[in-house]
Scaffold this motif. Structure first.
Motif, PDB file in Angstrom:
ATOM      1  N   ARG A  51       0.822  -1.207   0.000  1.00 11.68           N
ATOM      2  CA  ARG A  51       0.000   0.000   0.000  1.00 11.68           C
ATOM      3  C   ARG A  51       0.861   1.264   0.000  1.00 11.68           C
ATOM      4  NH1 ARG A  51      -4.765  -0.952   4.006  1.00 11.68           N
ATOM      5  NH2 ARG A  51      -5.553  -2.243   2.339  1.00 11.68           N
ATOM      6  N   THR A  52       1.991   1.196   0.714  1.00 18.34           N
ATOM      7  CA  THR A  52       2.823   2.391   0.849  1.00 18.34           C
ATOM      8  C   THR A  52       3.858   2.516  -0.271  1.00 18.34           C
ATOM      9  OG1 THR A  52       2.605   1.905   3.212  1.00 18.34           O
ATOM     10  CG2 THR A  52       3.976   3.774   2.628  1.00 18.34           C
ATOM     11  N   ARG A  55       3.387   2.641  -5.342  1.00 14.89           N
ATOM     12  CA  ARG A  55       3.433   3.836  -6.177  1.00 14.89           C
ATOM     13  C   ARG A  55       4.882   4.268  -6.430  1.00 14.89           C
ATOM     14  NH1 ARG A  55       3.219   8.002  -4.159  1.00 14.89           N
ATOM     15  NH2 ARG A  55       3.465   9.648  -5.676  1.00 14.89           N
ATOM     16  N   LEU A  56       5.701   4.172  -5.386  1.00 14.60           N
ATOM     17  CA  LEU A  56       7.106   4.578  -5.521  1.00 14.60           C
ATOM     18  C   LEU A  56       7.843   3.649  -6.478  1.00 14.60           C
ATOM     19  CD1 LEU A  56       7.767   5.253  -1.715  1.00 14.60           C
ATOM     20  CD2 LEU A  56       7.582   6.995  -3.504  1.00 14.60           C
ATOM     21  N   ILE A  69       3.488   5.855 -15.907  1.00 12.52           N
ATOM     22  CA  ILE A  69       3.382   5.113 -14.652  1.00 12.52           C
ATOM     23  C   ILE A  69       2.180   4.157 -14.668  1.00 12.52           C
ATOM     24  CG2 ILE A  69       2.060   6.930 -13.439  1.00 12.52           C
ATOM     25  CD1 ILE A  69       3.754   6.212 -10.916  1.00 12.52           C
ATOM     26  N   GLU A  70       1.119   4.556 -15.381  1.00 12.35           N
ATOM     27  CA  GLU A  70      -0.083   3.707 -15.382  1.00 12.35           C
ATOM     28  C   GLU A  70       0.159   2.353 -16.046  1.00 12.35           C
ATOM     29  OE1 GLU A  70       0.153   6.810 -16.640  1.00 12.35           O
ATOM     30  OE2 GLU A  70      -1.205   7.117 -18.332  1.00 12.35           O
ATOM     31  N   LEU A  73       0.899   0.155 -12.894  1.00 11.93           N
ATOM     32  CA  LEU A  73      -0.037   0.078 -11.773  1.00 11.93           C
ATOM     33  C   LEU A  73      -1.316  -0.616 -12.203  1.00 11.93           C
ATOM     34  CD1 LEU A  73       0.422   3.663 -10.292  1.00 11.93           C
ATOM     35  CD2 LEU A  73       0.946   1.525  -9.125  1.00 11.93           C
ATOM     36  N   PRO A  74      -2.080  -1.243 -11.319  1.00  9.64           N
ATOM     37  CA  PRO A  74      -1.822  -1.357  -9.881  1.00  9.64           C
ATOM     38  C   PRO A  74      -1.049  -2.609  -9.473  1.00  9.64           C
ATOM     39  CG  PRO A  74      -4.025  -2.146 -10.373  1.00  9.64           C
ATOM     40  CD  PRO A  74      -3.398  -1.780 -11.692  1.00  9.64           C
ATOM     41  N   LEU A  77      -3.920  -7.445  -7.396  1.00  8.61           N
ATOM     42  CA  LEU A  77      -4.704  -7.130  -6.200  1.00  8.61           C
ATOM     43  C   LEU A  77      -5.420  -8.395  -5.791  1.00  8.61           C
ATOM     44  CD1 LEU A  77      -6.197  -3.786  -7.558  1.00  8.61           C
ATOM     45  CD2 LEU A  77      -4.462  -3.965  -5.791  1.00  8.61           C
ATOM     46  N   ARG A  78      -5.038  -8.932  -4.649  1.00  2.47           N
ATOM     47  CA  ARG A  78      -5.570 -10.236  -4.262  1.00  2.47           C
ATOM     48  C   ARG A  78      -6.118 -10.241  -2.848  1.00  2.47           C
ATOM     49  NH1 ARG A  78      -0.429 -13.236  -6.758  1.00  2.47           N
ATOM     50  NH2 ARG A  78      -1.221 -13.425  -8.883  1.00  2.47           N
ATOM     51  N   HIS A 104      -7.813 -14.185  -8.788  1.00  2.00           N
ATOM     52  CA  HIS A 104      -8.093 -12.753  -8.841  1.00  2.00           C
ATOM     53  C   HIS A 104      -6.963 -11.983  -9.497  1.00  2.00           C
ATOM     54  CE1 HIS A 104     -11.673 -13.081  -6.365  1.00  2.00           C
ATOM     55  NE2 HIS A 104     -11.031 -14.012  -5.712  1.00  2.00           N
TER      56      HIS A 104
ATOM     57  N   ILE B 259      -7.796   1.195  -3.405  1.00  2.00           N
ATOM     58  CA  ILE B 259      -8.491   0.336  -4.372  1.00  2.00           C
ATOM     59  C   ILE B 259      -8.418  -1.150  -4.074  1.00  2.00           C
ATOM     60  CG2 ILE B 259      -8.144   1.914  -6.321  1.00  2.00           C
ATOM     61  CD1 ILE B 259      -5.732   0.061  -7.083  1.00  2.00           C
ATOM     62  N   GLU B 260      -7.693  -1.526  -3.020  1.00  2.00           N
ATOM     63  CA  GLU B 260      -7.395  -2.954  -2.823  1.00  2.00           C
ATOM     64  C   GLU B 260      -8.652  -3.826  -2.822  1.00  2.00           C
ATOM     65  OE1 GLU B 260      -6.024  -0.523  -1.086  1.00  2.00           O
ATOM     66  OE2 GLU B 260      -3.935  -0.664  -1.723  1.00  2.00           O
ATOM     67  N   GLY B 263     -10.327  -3.935  -6.218  1.00  2.00           N
ATOM     68  CA  GLY B 263      -9.485  -4.699  -7.133  1.00  2.00           C
ATOM     69  C   GLY B 263      -9.583  -6.190  -6.865  1.00  2.00           C
ATOM     70  N   ALA B 264      -9.494  -6.551  -5.588  1.00  2.00           N
ATOM     71  CA  ALA B 264      -9.581  -7.965  -5.247  1.00  2.00           C
ATOM     72  C   ALA B 264     -10.972  -8.504  -5.570  1.00  2.00           C
ATOM     73  CB  ALA B 264      -9.257  -8.164  -3.770  1.00  2.00           C
ATOM     74  N   TYR B 271      -6.994   4.562 -14.989  1.00  2.00           N
ATOM     75  CA  TYR B 271      -6.021   5.472 -14.384  1.00  2.00           C
ATOM     76  C   TYR B 271      -6.384   6.908 -14.715  1.00  2.00           C
ATOM     77  CZ  TYR B 271      -1.538   7.657 -13.239  1.00  2.00           C
ATOM     78  OH  TYR B 271      -0.561   8.448 -12.700  1.00  2.00           O
ATOM     79  N   VAL B 278      -4.820   5.086  -9.926  1.00  2.00           N
ATOM     80  CA  VAL B 278      -5.660   3.963 -10.354  1.00  2.00           C
ATOM     81  C   VAL B 278      -6.964   3.988  -9.570  1.00  2.00           C
ATOM     82  CG1 VAL B 278      -5.831   1.458 -10.517  1.00  2.00           C
ATOM     83  CG2 VAL B 278      -3.621   2.572 -10.848  1.00  2.00           C
TER      84      VAL B 278
END
Lengths: 105, 366, 100
Positions: A51-52, A55-56, A69-70, A73-74, A77-78, A104, B259-260, B263-264, B271, B278
Motif C-alpha cells: 500500500r505504501t 506507487r514509488l 506510470i499507469e 499500476l496497480p 490485487l488479491r 483474482h 483500491i485494494e 481490485g480484489a 487510471y 488507479v
C-alpha cells in the motif's frame, strides 16, 4: 557527529526494508513489472502489502523504462487485502475460490 | 470463537466516512436493510479530523466545520435504521456479494445484494534517506493526532507539500500551538487554494516553492532535515542545500484511491492522474464493471469531503432503485439534483479539471 | 509532543485517566485515546525496531494503513498502536523485529 542515520540509503518498501538500490538492481536485472520486482526483492510483501511503496516502485519502473506510470499500476490485487490471522481465514466458511492465488490476478 | 454464519443485507457499505454515510442515509431512507462496516471504533472516517469550515452549498453544509457535519450525518444514518458494525476490518469481497471481515478475534461474514465501497484514500509516501525515522509522518497523521487525539505529535515541524492538505494541516498545527518552520513545495508554485495559502502567509509561515526534501537525520528520531532547490525536472541543484533543525516532518504529497478491496473483488480499473491514480471504472450512477458493486468518494477519484458525501448519496439512491425500493422517476430526479450539486463543486480552475476527468471515466464505463 | 490544553476551535474535554504500562513503567492515559496518542503525549516516539536493519520506527500514517507502528500489546505482537484504544491495565512493549 553521532549519527546513526547518516546512511545515504533510501528505504522504499518500509515493511520489508528494501532500498532504492535493491529495487533498481532488480529492475536492471530484468524485473519489468511490479510483480516481478516484488518476487525478486520481497518488496510489497510485508504487513501493508504494498500500500505504501507500490506507487514509488511504479514510478521507478516508469522512469527506467520511459513509459507512463499507469503501465505499471496497480499490480496484482488479491485477497486477503490485509493480513489476517490464519484462524480467521480457516473460520471463514466460504465456498468461493479463496486460496486459488490466480483467481483474482 | 467463530461467527461464520452469514448475515444478509440489502446493501452493505464498506467505509463510514462521508461517502459511506451519505450512501447509508439514502439507502436506509429508501427502506433498504443497510449495514455500514468500518474498521475504526468510531464512524465518520476522516471527517472528525476536519475542524475547518466547509465550502459548497447548503446541502454540503457550507460554513459548518467538518466534525459537526460528521455528527449530523451519523444522527441521520441512525434515524434511518442503518446498522453499524465498527471495529470490523474488511479483508475480502467475493463476486457473490460476500463481504468478509474480522474484529481481530472472530471472522465476520456478510452477504449483500448491493455492495457500496467507500474505502477512501491512502496518503502517498516519499522515499528519502531517513524517511523511516520516527518523526517522519504523513500530514494526515499529524491531523489525526492533533484534531482527534488532542496530542501534538511533535514540536517543530517542516511540512512537505503545499496542496490543500499541506496548507490546512499547517494551519491546524499552528492552531494547536505547534511551530511550523516552513512548508516546502517541489513545484514552482503553490498547489492548493489561494485562500488557504493566504492564511498561512498571514501567520508568517514561509512557503518555499521549487524545493524538495533531501534527507532527514538524527539519532533514533528526526533532529534535522536537509532541503535543496530543484531544477525544472525536479532534480536537486548542487550547492543549494540548507539544513533545518526540526523534530517532525509532515508529508503532504497527495492521496491515492484505496483500491485494494475493489481490485480484489474484480472491478475493472483505470487510471487518472487528475483523480489520484488507479481507480475503479464507474459510470455516473456510481456502478462499477459489476452491476452490484458501487463506489463513492475518494475511491472513485480524490476530491473533497463534500463531493464524497454527494457521490455516496447517489450510490445509495442507485442501490435502492436497483433493489426496487425507489421508482425510476424518483431515482432520476434525485440523480439530476445530486449531479447538479456535484457540478457546482467541480467548477473553477481546480474543479473543472476534475469534472473533465470524471467524464472521461464515465465514458469508459459504457 | 504534548497534550493540547487549549484550542481555539476544539473543545478539550476532561477525560477520565487510566493506567497503562509501557515497558513496565506506569503511564497515565486518557480513556478513549489510542496507544499511539498516549505514548506520544508522554514523549515516546520509538514504537519498534525493524527486523532486518534493527532501525527505530514509530508513527507514519496514523490511520492503520502502513502498519509501521506495530507493538506488542497485552502480549500480542504486531498490533497497530494507532488503531488500538487504551484500556485500564494494558501492557505495551516496544516490538523487536517480528515480535515474540
Amino acid at each position: 557527529m553521532e549519527e546513526s542515520c547518516l546512511n545515504k540509503e533510501k528505504i522504499v518498501c518500509r515493511c520489508e526494508e528494501i532500498t532504492e538500490e535493491e529495487i533498481m538492481a532488480a529492475i536492471r536485472g530484468g524485473a519489468d513489472t511490479l510483480d516481478a520486482v516484488k518476487k525478486s526483492t520481497r518488496s510489497c510483501m510485508g504487513f501493508c502489502q504494498g500500500r505504501t511503496c507500490k506507487r514509488l516502485i511504479a514510478s521507478m519502473l516508469s522512469s527506467y523504462f520511459k513509459r507512463p506510470i499507469e503501465d505499471f499500476l496497480p499490480g496484482s490485487l488479491r485477497l486477503p487485502i490485509t493480513p489476517i490471522r490464519l484462524s480467521i481465514l480457516a473460520d471463514t466458511a466460504i465456498s468461493s475460490d479463496f486460496g486459488n492465488e490466480d483467481a483474482h490476478a | 470463537m467463530s461467527d461464520s454464519g452469514e448475515k444478509s443485507y440489502d446493501v452493505i457499505i464498506v467505509g463510514a466516512g462521508p461517502a459511506g454515510l451519505g450512501a447509508a442515509i439514502e439507502s436506509g431512507k429508501a427502506g433498504a436493510r443497510t449495514l455500514l462496516l468500518d474498521e475504526n471504533q468510531k464512524p465518520g472516517g476522516q471527517l472528525f479530523k476536519q475542524i475547518h469550515k466547509f465550502f459548497g452549498s447548503k446541502e454540503h453544509f457550507a460554513g459548518m466545520r467538518g466534525f459537526l457535519i460528521g455528527e449530523k450525518l451519523l444522527e441521520e444514518a441512525v434515524k434511518h435504521n442503518v446498522e453499524f458494525r465498527l471495529g470490523a476490518r474488511v479483508w475480502g469481497l467475493y463476486p457473490d456479494g460476500c463481504v468478509t471481515a474480522t474484529d481481530e478475534e472472530n471472522s465476520l461474514n456478510f452477504k449483500g445484494k448491493k455492495i457500496i465501497l467507500a474505502t477512501g484514500a491512502s496518503e502517498n509516501a516519499l522515499s528519502f534517506p531517513g524517511c523511516t525515522l520516527p518523526g517522519v509522518i504523513t500530514a494526515g497523521a499529524a491531523q489525526t493526532f492533533v484534531n482527534v487525539q488532542h496530542v501534538l505529535p511533535g514540536k517543530d515541524f517542516v511540512v512537505v507539500g503545499s496542496g490543500n492538505v499541506g496548507l490546512i494541516v499547517t494551519y491546524q498545527l499552528l492552531q494547536a500551538g505547534a511551530n511550523v518552520i516552513k512548508i516546502i513545495e517541489a513545484a514552482p508554485k503553490i498547489s492548493g487554494y489561494g485562500v488557504h495559502a493566504a492564511k498561512i502567509r498571514r501567520a508568517g509561515i514561509q512557503i518555499l516553492t521549487g524545493h524538495t526534501i533531501i534527507s532527514a537525520s538524527g539519532r533514533d528520531q528526526v533532529e534535522r532535515v536537509i532541503i535543496a532547490k530543484v531544477d525544472e525536472n525536479f532534480n536537486p541543484i548542487e550547492g543549494t542545500q540548507q539544513t533545518i533543525l526540526c523534530d517532525t516532518v509532515a508529508l503532504a504529497v497527495g492521496l491515492s484511491p484505496r483500491i485494494e478491496l475493489a481490485g480484489a473483488g474484480g472491478c475493472e480499473m483505470t487510471y487518472s492522474k487528475t483523480l489520484g491514480g488507479v481507480l475503479p471504472v464507474h459510470d455516473d450512477n456510481m456502478e462499477t464493471s459489476f452491476e452490484h458493486i458501487l463506489i463513492a468518494g475518494d475511491l472513485s477519484g480524490i476530491e473533497e469531503a463534500s463531493t464524497a458525501l454527494d457521490e455516496g448519496r447517489l450510490a445509495g439512491c442507485r442501490a435502492a432503485y436497483r433493489l426496487g425500493l425507489m421508482t425510476l422517476e424518483d431515482y432520476t430526479s434525485k440523480k439530476v439534483m445530486i449531479l447538479n450539486r456535484l457540478a457546482e463543486l467541480r467548477c473553477g480552475p481546480f474543479g473543472n479539471k476534475r469534472m473533465l476527468a470524471k467524464e472521461e471515466i464515465w465514458k469508459k464505463a459504457v | 509532543m504534548s497534550r493540547l490544553t487549549a484550542h481555539p476551535i476544539i473543545k478539550i474535554d476532561e477525560k477520565k485517566e487510566i493506567s497503562i504500562y509501557y515497558e513496565d513503567q506506569l503511564l497515565r492515559a486518557k480513556e478513549g485515546e489510542t496507544v499511539a496518542a498516549a505514548l506520544l503525549a508522554h514523549g515516546f516516539r520509538i514504537f519498534r525496531y525493524s527486523a532486518k536493519r534493527n532501525e527505530p520506527r514509530g508513527i507514519f500514517c496514523g490511520i492503520g494503513q502502513c502498519t509501521d507502528c506495530i507493538m506488542e500489546i497485552d502480549g500480542k505482537p504486531n498490533v497497530r498502536a494507532c488503531m488500538t484504544i487504551v484500556h485500564e491495565g494494558m501492557t505495551i512493549r516496544t516490538q523487536k523485529g517480528l515480535g515474540q
